[in-house]
Motif scaffolding. Structure first.
Motif, PDB file in Angstrom:
ATOM      1  N   THR A 119      26.803  35.370 -11.396  1.00  0.00           N
ATOM      2  CA  THR A 119      25.509  35.437 -11.665  1.00  0.00           C
ATOM      3  C   THR A 119      25.098  34.755 -12.557  1.00  0.00           C
ATOM      4  OG1 THR A 119      25.691  37.799 -10.769  1.00  0.00           O
ATOM      5  CG2 THR A 119      23.811  37.533 -12.195  1.00  0.00           C
ATOM      6  N   CYS A 120      23.759  34.027 -12.626  1.00  0.00           N
ATOM      7  CA  CYS A 120      23.330  33.234 -13.817  1.00  0.00           C
ATOM      8  C   CYS A 120      21.998  34.056 -13.997  1.00  0.00           C
ATOM      9  CB  CYS A 120      22.797  31.776 -13.068  1.00  0.00           C
ATOM     10  SG  CYS A 120      24.407  30.746 -12.965  1.00  0.00           S
ATOM     11  N   GLN A 121      21.670  34.073 -15.223  1.00  0.00           N
ATOM     12  CA  GLN A 121      20.533  34.834 -16.040  1.00  0.00           C
ATOM     13  C   GLN A 121      19.560  33.685 -16.390  1.00  0.00           C
ATOM     14  OE1 GLN A 121      20.761  38.446 -18.273  1.00  0.00           O
ATOM     15  NE2 GLN A 121      19.766  37.612 -19.753  1.00  0.00           N
ATOM     16  N   TYR A 122      18.307  33.631 -15.836  1.00  0.00           N
ATOM     17  CA  TYR A 122      17.107  32.899 -16.162  1.00  0.00           C
ATOM     18  C   TYR A 122      16.194  33.442 -16.914  1.00  0.00           C
ATOM     19  CZ  TYR A 122      19.212  29.346 -13.312  1.00  0.00           C
ATOM     20  OH  TYR A 122      20.189  28.226 -12.710  1.00  0.00           O
ATOM     21  N   GLN A 123      15.450  33.027 -17.881  1.00  0.00           N
ATOM     22  CA  GLN A 123      14.390  33.426 -18.381  1.00  0.00           C
ATOM     23  C   GLN A 123      12.882  32.467 -17.822  1.00  0.00           C
ATOM     24  OE1 GLN A 123      13.656  34.745 -22.761  1.00  0.00           O
ATOM     25  NE2 GLN A 123      12.357  32.788 -22.657  1.00  0.00           N
ATOM     26  N   VAL A 124      12.226  33.428 -16.962  1.00  0.00           N
ATOM     27  CA  VAL A 124      11.183  32.502 -16.577  1.00  0.00           C
ATOM     28  C   VAL A 124       9.735  32.743 -17.012  1.00  0.00           C
ATOM     29  CG1 VAL A 124       9.935  32.084 -14.310  1.00  0.00           C
ATOM     30  CG2 VAL A 124      12.338  32.270 -14.249  1.00  0.00           C
ATOM     31  N   GLN A 125       9.027  31.591 -17.669  1.00  0.00           N
ATOM     32  CA  GLN A 125       7.823  31.646 -17.945  1.00  0.00           C
ATOM     33  C   GLN A 125       6.764  31.529 -16.783  1.00  0.00           C
ATOM     34  OE1 GLN A 125       6.396  32.349 -21.332  1.00  0.00           O
ATOM     35  NE2 GLN A 125       4.608  32.756 -20.015  1.00  0.00           N
ATOM     36  N   PRO A 126       5.827  32.397 -16.761  1.00  0.00           N
ATOM     37  CA  PRO A 126       4.793  32.303 -15.452  1.00  0.00           C
ATOM     38  C   PRO A 126       3.856  31.050 -15.894  1.00  0.00           C
ATOM     39  CG  PRO A 126       4.938  34.749 -15.804  1.00  0.00           C
ATOM     40  CD  PRO A 126       5.765  33.877 -17.132  1.00  0.00           C
ATOM     41  N   ALA A 127       3.319  30.541 -14.645  1.00  0.00           N
ATOM     42  CA  ALA A 127       2.531  29.507 -15.022  1.00  0.00           C
ATOM     43  C   ALA A 127       0.958  29.986 -14.959  1.00  0.00           C
ATOM     44  CB  ALA A 127       2.434  28.160 -13.894  1.00  0.00           C
ATOM     45  N   ILE A 128       0.793  31.169 -14.192  1.00  0.00           N
ATOM     46  CA  ILE A 128      -0.339  31.815 -13.915  1.00  0.00           C
ATOM     47  C   ILE A 128      -0.365  33.243 -14.317  1.00  0.00           C
ATOM     48  CG2 ILE A 128      -1.389  30.132 -12.416  1.00  0.00           C
ATOM     49  CD1 ILE A 128      -0.212  31.882 -10.332  1.00  0.00           C
ATOM     50  N   GLY A 129      -1.450  33.981 -14.612  1.00  0.00           N
ATOM     51  CA  GLY A 129      -1.630  35.127 -14.983  1.00  0.00           C
ATOM     52  C   GLY A 129      -1.755  36.157 -13.791  1.00  0.00           C
ATOM     53  N   GLU A 130      -1.693  37.605 -13.785  1.00  0.00           N
ATOM     54  CA  GLU A 130      -1.684  38.355 -12.593  1.00  0.00           C
ATOM     55  C   GLU A 130      -2.827  37.911 -11.673  1.00  0.00           C
ATOM     56  OE1 GLU A 130      -3.231  42.589 -13.493  1.00  0.00           O
ATOM     57  OE2 GLU A 130      -1.079  43.061 -12.950  1.00  0.00           O
ATOM     58  N   HIS A 131      -4.173  37.706 -12.276  1.00  0.00           N
ATOM     59  CA  HIS A 131      -5.413  37.647 -11.761  1.00  0.00           C
ATOM     60  C   HIS A 131      -5.283  36.680 -10.652  1.00  0.00           C
ATOM     61  CE1 HIS A 131      -9.538  36.895 -10.831  1.00  0.00           C
ATOM     62  NE2 HIS A 131      -9.926  38.243 -10.918  1.00  0.00           N
ATOM     63  N   SER A 132      -4.780  35.496 -11.424  1.00  0.00           N
ATOM     64  CA  SER A 132      -4.626  34.238 -10.558  1.00  0.00           C
ATOM     65  C   SER A 132      -3.650  34.249  -9.431  1.00  0.00           C
ATOM     66  CB  SER A 132      -4.169  33.161 -11.408  1.00  0.00           C
ATOM     67  OG  SER A 132      -5.247  32.897 -12.337  1.00  0.00           O
TER      68      SER A 132
ATOM     69  N   ALA B  50       7.894  25.886  -7.547  1.00  0.00           N
ATOM     70  CA  ALA B  50       7.125  27.088  -7.416  1.00  0.00           C
ATOM     71  C   ALA B  50       5.808  26.990  -8.277  1.00  0.00           C
ATOM     72  CB  ALA B  50       8.012  28.222  -7.974  1.00  0.00           C
ATOM     73  N   ALA B  51       4.618  27.325  -7.603  1.00  0.00           N
ATOM     74  CA  ALA B  51       3.458  27.096  -8.610  1.00  0.00           C
ATOM     75  C   ALA B  51       3.587  28.463  -9.395  1.00  0.00           C
ATOM     76  CB  ALA B  51       2.342  27.390  -7.630  1.00  0.00           C
ATOM     77  N   PHE B  52       4.281  29.196  -9.430  1.00  0.00           N
ATOM     78  CA  PHE B  52       4.165  30.476 -10.295  1.00  0.00           C
ATOM     79  C   PHE B  52       4.896  30.202 -11.451  1.00  0.00           C
ATOM     80  CE2 PHE B  52       6.563  34.166 -11.946  1.00  0.00           C
ATOM     81  CZ  PHE B  52       5.266  35.001 -12.124  1.00  0.00           C
ATOM     82  N   VAL B  53       5.881  29.381 -11.487  1.00  0.00           N
ATOM     83  CA  VAL B  53       6.923  28.997 -12.526  1.00  0.00           C
ATOM     84  C   VAL B  53       6.402  27.771 -13.606  1.00  0.00           C
ATOM     85  CG1 VAL B  53       9.328  28.274 -13.303  1.00  0.00           C
ATOM     86  CG2 VAL B  53       8.941  30.037 -11.317  1.00  0.00           C
TER      87      VAL B  53
END
Length: 230
Positions: free
Chosen positions: A78-91, A63-66
């Protein structure tokens, strides 16, 4: 805050975060929480139920977002993940949302979004809204920038609408009739108006509504009545 309405609605907008992950792992259910104390790239806490760890993590990696992800916990299936975005809201949204400031303004309304479920075509959100005007702000924004489909609406403190056992067509007919004002007093939409919206005949709509209403009565009110004396 004294909230007046509880609503569940679907937003159809394929550029929303993690939609591409949900589309890649359709057997999994993804629910997200956002942590906004990380600048313009809030962390996403993603609860994944179903699917395999391998397939979910492959989808994250593709995923380009991740930017990165971490498995932080597991409870049953159920697995819980913490995901750091690669891009901000505007992008992520700027080329598809006509006014990002209007999107941010929704966060300042008298509303609380409690649950977000990611689908292959958008998000399903459940939240509390002070009144119909606040809910209509959300509806109007997403109608301009995608699609908004109201799935459930109750008053705060009321039991959730039953609905089990209704067919998809019955549920759709009830929802559209309600949204158009067919059940208001006085009515703001006739049977013909609603039938035209659904592209069916008025007689077909009448039968569909009657069957749906009969089912709801039988599964709620009728089931609580004492038996008639013999």
């Amino acid at each position: 805050m004294d909230m007046g309405l509880v609503a569940e609605y679907e937003i159809t907008c394929e550029v929303l975060p993690l939609v591409e992950v949900a589309a890649a792992v359709r057997e999994a259910t993804l629910e997200v929480e956002l942590q906004y104390n990380h600048g313009d790239r809030p962390l996403f806490i993603v609860h994944v139920t179903g699917g395999t760890n391998e397939s979910v993590e492959r989808a994250f990696e593709s995923a380009a977002f991740v930017a990165s992800y971490t498995l932080v916990g597991r409870a049953g299936e159920t697995c819980q993940y913490q995901v750091q975005p690669a891009i901000g809201e505007h992008s992520q949204l700027g080329g598809h949302i006509e006014d990002l400031s209007a999107l941010r303004a929704l966060a300042t309304t008298d509303s609380i979004i409690e649950r977000i479920r990611v689908t292959p075509t958008g998000w399903v959100q459940t939240g509390w809204f002070a009144d119909r005007d606040v809910l209509n702000e959300f509806r109007a924004f997403w109608q301009r920038n995608g699609e908004f489909t109201l799935q459930r609406l109750t008053r705060d403190g009321e039991a959730e609408a039953p609905g089990d056992g209704l067919t998809d067509r019955q549920r759709e007919a009830l929802r559209i009739a309600y949204e158009m004002g067919h059940f208001e007093i006085p009515r703001s939409a006739s049977l013909n108006d609603v039938a035209t919206e659904l592209d069916i005949t008025a007689s077909s709509l009448s039968e569909r509504l009657r069957r749906a209403q009969t089912h709801l009565v039988e599964t709620t009110v009728a089931s609580t009545w004492p038996p008639l004396p013999e």
